[in-house]
Scaffold this motif. Structure first.
Motif, short mmCIF file in Angstrom:
data_model
loop_
_atom_site.label_atom_id
_atom_site.label_comp_id
_atom_site.label_asym_id
_atom_site.label_seq_id
_atom_site.Cartn_x
_atom_site.Cartn_y
_atom_site.Cartn_z
N GLY A 137 42.30 24.72 52.50
CA GLY A 137 41.58 23.60 52.04
C GLY A 137 41.27 23.68 50.65
O GLY A 137 41.68 24.34 49.88
N ALA A 138 39.87 23.21 50.72
CA ALA A 138 38.95 23.39 49.35
C ALA A 138 38.19 24.35 49.29
O ALA A 138 37.69 24.37 48.37
CB ALA A 138 38.36 22.10 49.30
N PRO A 184 43.14 25.65 47.22
CA PRO A 184 43.92 25.20 48.41
C PRO A 184 44.92 26.30 48.60
O PRO A 184 45.52 26.62 47.57
CB PRO A 184 44.55 23.85 48.07
CG PRO A 184 44.55 23.88 46.59
CD PRO A 184 43.23 24.76 46.19
#
Length: 182
Positions: A124-125, A159
């Motif tokens: 993800g981030a 990511p």
């Protein structure tokens, strides 16, 4: 390096920002050898997660009366690092894996992967930190594959979609997710 309370030593795996002291880190990952009973160091404003790597376990007595026993089979245990905690070894020394993050700035989670896999992860981030404990692991991101042997670690910035697999059925790897909150 010495523990904050002077009761033992720890091996730092990663810290942010790089070179931050025990009072100024945003997040920190370390392994410690615990050779005796005693209080945990207090870290105001920090959340902590602990997992047992080697040894027969540790009983934690927390300030509100909660007690928990951690061993090699239990899930990592998350608690506030400014909570008063005393540790009592079950039967001899242990080695543990410790993750801490500054409350309000970062959030973290830690879990154990076992078996050959494959295991799919999405960074993800945030960040993923992989800590190989047993077995040889393959880490594949897109078309790139890296190997992790026991004791190796890797930091992956999101990511990123990652696939993990162990060469042995008894492979064990810890995954740490770090997410900035600001």
């Amino acid at each position: 390096m010495p523990w904050k309370n002077g009761g033992g030593t720890t091996t730092e795996i990663a810290v942010h920002p790089q070179g931050a002291s025990l009072d100024a880190f945003d997040w920190r990952i370390s392994m410690a050898h615990v050779g005796g009973d005693g209080p945990f160091s207090s870290f105001p404003g920090v959340d902590r997660t602990l997992a047992v790597l080697r040894g027969d376990g540790i009983r934690l007595a927390l300030s509100d009366g909660e007690t928990i026993t951690l061993d090699r089979q239990t899930e990592p245990f998350a608690f506030a690092a400014d909570r008063s905690v005393a540790g009592q070894l079950v039967a001899g020394p242990i080695d543990d894996l410790n993750v801490m993050s500054r409350r309000g700035g970062w959030a973290h989670a830690m879990w154990r992967l076992t078996g050959p896999g494959p295991h799919a992860l999405d960074a993800g981030a945030g960040l993923l930190v992989l800590v190989a404990h047993a077995g040889d692991w393959k880490v594949t991101e897109a078309s790139r594959t890296e190997a992790l042997a026991p004791g190796d670690s890797a930091l992956l910035e999101g990511p990123a979609k990652v696939e993990l697999s162990a060469a042995e059925a008894d492979g064990e790897l810890f995954v740490i997710s770090l997410l900035p909150l600001a």
